[in-house]
Design an enzyme around this catalytic site. Structure first.
Site, PDB file in Angstrom:
ATOM      1  N   ARG A  98       0.798  -1.228   0.000  1.00  0.00           N
ATOM      2  CA  ARG A  98       0.000   0.000   0.000  1.00  0.00           C
ATOM      3  C   ARG A  98       0.828   1.274   0.000  1.00  0.00           C
ATOM      4  NH1 ARG A  98      -3.299  -3.517   1.723  1.00  0.00           N
ATOM      5  NH2 ARG A  98      -1.419  -4.366   2.608  1.00  0.00           N
ATOM      6  N   THR A  99       1.756   1.339   0.961  1.00  0.00           N
ATOM      7  CA  THR A  99       2.486   2.600   1.118  1.00  0.00           C
ATOM      8  C   THR A  99       3.329   2.851  -0.134  1.00  0.00           C
ATOM      9  OG1 THR A  99       2.508   2.173   3.471  1.00  0.00           O
ATOM     10  CG2 THR A  99       3.950   3.921   2.692  1.00  0.00           C
ATOM     11  N   LYS A 127      27.604  -4.484  -1.362  1.00  0.00           N
ATOM     12  CA  LYS A 127      29.055  -4.462  -1.591  1.00  0.00           C
ATOM     13  C   LYS A 127      29.783  -3.805  -0.434  1.00  0.00           C
ATOM     14  CE  LYS A 127      28.499  -3.519  -6.555  1.00  0.00           C
ATOM     15  NZ  LYS A 127      28.760  -2.435  -7.501  1.00  0.00           N
ATOM     16  N   ARG A 148      11.298   3.614   3.341  1.00  0.00           N
ATOM     17  CA  ARG A 148      10.845   2.714   4.401  1.00  0.00           C
ATOM     18  C   ARG A 148      12.030   1.832   4.766  1.00  0.00           C
ATOM     19  NH1 ARG A 148       5.546  -1.029   4.774  1.00  0.00           N
ATOM     20  NH2 ARG A 148       4.710   1.013   5.222  1.00  0.00           N
ATOM     21  N   HIS A 181       5.245   5.967  11.552  1.00  0.00           N
ATOM     22  CA  HIS A 181       4.709   5.892  10.195  1.00  0.00           C
ATOM     23  C   HIS A 181       3.827   7.142  10.029  1.00  0.00           C
ATOM     24  CE1 HIS A 181       3.467   4.341   6.488  1.00  0.00           C
ATOM     25  NE2 HIS A 181       3.007   3.151   6.820  1.00  0.00           N
TER      26      HIS A 181
END
Ligand code: NCD
Length: 364
Positions: A98-99, A127, A148, A181
């Site tokens: 969703r986000t 790396k 996120r 959030h």
């Protein structure tokens, strides 16, 4: 293009330049808000505590306008022209449907081009590149980073790093570990406001939050945001092992927001104006603790509907597991699919705010 900083940003920047990350990170959020603010607008969007009532109302006005404007082809073309010269990096190294998609759609609505890194394994971090260097690299190619991350504090770290370079770009926190959030909280408040419009708005309402409150970032961010409303009562309903953390409870106490905690679920339902269900956040388990707790009691089933007030609403940030029986989806009080859709427009309005497009949109 050069970015013009306001003097308050220069002052803030100077003030923080000699501060170490550890000192910055442990500074109370309310004491460092100026660092994330520029030219009268939010620059980095990291915490719910950055949003006051005036900001919330402003964003919601833009959200409603975007909803109307985007309905016609001319309107949609106009919106798409606004950020056609900008690019966004979607850095989502923690699962998201969703986000991610709502931010992606919000960027598209405003005409912004996007690129995505959705796994650390496809980034040069594999790396051995540091997080700081990865973020700096994004700032070489993009105009904003929407991120996120599975770990708390990383969005703030990105802002701390970039604001020390010559090319800082805005950071939006789209979920930081178990912590916050903020854009979810905005869309939750928008959903609450719209749903409660006929019954006097959010003031005086009882919001019941259910589930894994200890590790759920949505309930944490929403709790912070409820400070902007009068006489709201929060009821936290969870198993004892997954109660809300004390930092949030301290915040509520400091702001005289009334809350109670209970391990009851069914019994409390008749009191709630909004029931905000959440899932168990077992991705944060250290030693299988989720399996030791019986969560089945914290689920809304068809027989519970009779216990709810007729004008109450049922919310969920989604994804759901078994917390809400899908047969409830057709009940008029179930608003979670609308809540999900609200996310796209709210995020659009937030981008419009960051890129100073509010007046243009309102004047359309
Ligand atoms: C939430 C999240 O990621 O914190 N989902 C979302 O963004 N809509 C809730 C969750 O994953 O349980």
């Amino acid at each position: 293009m050069s970015i013009h900083y306001s003097s308050n940003f220069f002052q803030a920047k100077r003030k923080y330049l000699s501060v170490t990350w550890e000192d910055f990170y442990t500074t109370r959020i309310s004491d460092k808000l100026d660092f994330f603010f520029r030219q009268g607008r939010l620059f980095d969007v990291l915490f719910s505590q950055q949003f006051d009532r005036e900001f919330i109302e402003r964003i919601f006005t833009i959200t409603n306008k975007i909803r109307l404007v985007s309905k016609t082809k001319y309107g949609a073309d106009f919106l798409r022209s606004l950020l056609a010269h900008k690019r966004a990096m979607l850095y989502f190294v923690q699962p998201s449907t969703r986000t991610f998609l709502s931010f992606h759609s919000a960027c598209q609505i405003l005409g912004m081009q996007t690129a995505a890194v959705q796994s650390i394994h496809t980034s040069s971090e594999v790396k051995g590149e540091s997080f700081d260097d990865t973020i700096r690299t994004f700032s070489s190619y993009f105009d904003i980073i929407i991120m996120r991350h599975p770990l708390e504090g990383h969005a703030e770290r990105a802002s701390f790093v970039l604001n020390r370079t010559k090319r800082p770009i805005p950071i939006i926190n789209a979920g930081s570990g178990k912590d916050q959030h903020p854009t979810q909280a905005l869309l939750d408040i928008f959903t609450l406001m719209r749903s409660f419009q006929p019954i006097g708005g959010i003031d005086e309402k009882t919001i019941m939050m259910v589930g894994d409150l200890k590790r759920g970032r949505t309930v944490r961010s929403l709790s912070y945001l409820l400070k902007n409303f009068r006489n709201v009562k929060i009821i936290y309903s969870s198993p004892d092992e997954f109660r809300m953390n004390s930092d949030i409870k301290d915040f509520l106490a400091e702001h005289n927001i009334s809350y109670t905690e209970t391990s009851e679920f069914e019994k409390i339902l008749p009191q709630a104006d909004a029931v905000y269900m959440t899932r168990i956040q077992d991705e944060h388990d250290q030693a299988g603790e989720s399996k030791k707790t019986d969560f089945s009691r914290y689920a809304l089933r068809l027989e519970h509907l009779d216990l709810l007030k007729s004008n109450s609403i049922i919310m969920h940030p989604l994804p759901r597991r078994t917390e809400i029986d899908p047969q409830i989806d057709n009940d008029p009080r179930a608003v979670y699919w609308r809540q999900e859709r609200n996310g796209m427009r709210i995020r659009c309005a937030l981008l419009a705010h960051i890129f100073n497009l509010e007046t243009k949109i309102l004047e359309y």
